[in-house]
Design an enzyme around this catalytic site. Sequence first.
Site, PDB file in Angstrom:
ATOM      1  N   LEU A  99     -75.997  61.160 -53.227  1.00  0.00           N
ATOM      2  CA  LEU A  99     -76.878  61.025 -52.066  1.00  0.00           C
ATOM      3  C   LEU A  99     -77.958  62.096 -52.207  1.00  0.00           C
ATOM      4  O   LEU A  99     -77.704  63.167 -52.754  1.00  0.00           O
ATOM      5  CB  LEU A  99     -76.102  61.246 -50.766  1.00  0.00           C
ATOM      6  CG  LEU A  99     -75.004  60.231 -50.421  1.00  0.00           C
ATOM      7  CD1 LEU A  99     -74.350  60.576 -49.088  1.00  0.00           C
ATOM      8  CD2 LEU A  99     -75.562  58.818 -50.385  1.00  0.00           C
ATOM      9  N   ASP A 100     -79.147  61.804 -51.655  1.00  0.00           N
ATOM     10  CA  ASP A 100     -80.223  62.800 -51.675  1.00  0.00           C
ATOM     11  C   ASP A 100     -79.803  64.017 -50.863  1.00  0.00           C
ATOM     12  O   ASP A 100     -78.937  63.922 -49.983  1.00  0.00           O
ATOM     13  CB  ASP A 100     -81.504  62.218 -51.062  1.00  0.00           C
ATOM     14  CG  ASP A 100     -82.031  61.039 -51.863  1.00  0.00           C
ATOM     15  OD1 ASP A 100     -81.714  60.941 -53.063  1.00  0.00           O
ATOM     16  OD2 ASP A 100     -82.748  60.217 -51.267  1.00  0.00           O
ATOM     17  N   LYS A 101     -80.504  65.122 -51.085  1.00  0.00           N
ATOM     18  CA  LYS A 101     -80.172  66.359 -50.373  1.00  0.00           C
ATOM     19  C   LYS A 101     -80.237  66.162 -48.848  1.00  0.00           C
ATOM     20  O   LYS A 101     -79.400  66.672 -48.104  1.00  0.00           O
ATOM     21  CB  LYS A 101     -81.136  67.462 -50.814  1.00  0.00           C
ATOM     22  CG  LYS A 101     -80.778  68.825 -50.293  1.00  0.00           C
ATOM     23  CD  LYS A 101     -81.666  69.901 -50.891  1.00  0.00           C
ATOM     24  CE  LYS A 101     -81.342  71.246 -50.264  1.00  0.00           C
ATOM     25  NZ  LYS A 101     -82.214  72.314 -50.751  1.00  0.00           N
ATOM     26  N   LYS A 188     -84.953  54.585 -49.523  1.00  0.00           N
ATOM     27  CA  LYS A 188     -86.277  55.089 -49.127  1.00  0.00           C
ATOM     28  C   LYS A 188     -87.384  54.278 -49.807  1.00  0.00           C
ATOM     29  O   LYS A 188     -88.409  53.968 -49.198  1.00  0.00           O
ATOM     30  CB  LYS A 188     -86.406  56.564 -49.495  1.00  0.00           C
ATOM     31  CG  LYS A 188     -85.485  57.454 -48.676  1.00  0.00           C
ATOM     32  CD  LYS A 188     -85.509  58.883 -49.165  1.00  0.00           C
ATOM     33  CE  LYS A 188     -84.504  59.731 -48.418  1.00  0.00           C
ATOM     34  NZ  LYS A 188     -84.216  60.999 -49.063  1.00  0.00           N
TER      35      LYS A 188
END
Length: 237
Positions: A99-101, A188
């Site tokens: 997962l992204d930060k 996104k």
Amino acid sequence: MRLDKLVSHGAGISRKEAADAIRSGRVLVDGQAVTRPETHCDEGSAITLDGNPIVTGNRYYMLNKPAGVICSTRDAKGPTVLDLLPVYLRRDLFPAGRLDKDTEGFVLLTNDGAFAHRMLSPKKKIGKTYRVTLDAPFSLETLQQAFAQPMDLGDGDITSPARLRLIEDGDRPVAELVIYEGRFHQVKRMFGRFGLKVIALKREAIGGLVLDPGLAPGQWKPLTQQDLAKIFSVSDD
Ligand code: URA
């Protein structure tokens, strides 16, 4: 197997550290303190170190990742998902899928490479369910149709069909998106193709296994074989 070896393997600590922990009474075997490191133990015994169960084979954990934590095993620039687990459990673990930060939610940590590969392979069509908050209203019908077909993310990366539904309407709508692969920044980028910005993103389920609502951000729990089976119980062919 010798108790010090079992504890060392299961807790990811050295043989000497394991022997010291055993001698000082921190290790219980089936509820009883055993203080001789050379004691022979059955691998099926319930062994704890400081009250925490030691698992000697493959290990699987559900983590509710908070925003701001990096999904990798090592990073000089900030805390990683492994830093949220006690040191003695971290050895060999890695996040199965990233997962992204700034993304929150369900991360599965394991030391089982074959399992991770099976779970992440697009061929297995395991859905990853995301709760997505967007910066502006959108036409549900337009996006549902676009996402339901293979879609170019702009650089030749083609998605496989995904499912979208609206959860909350308004200026900052909330949607649920199920994708069956894990391309870089995929959610996104999918919304970005329509000029929409994702302002909050949370992974809520992997296959049929839903993030435990009792886990606050940063908390984790071991997964059982029944939990793992749920991951593969909801897949679309
Ligand atoms: N898609 C994204 O854009 N980010 C994530 O963290 C996961 C899926």
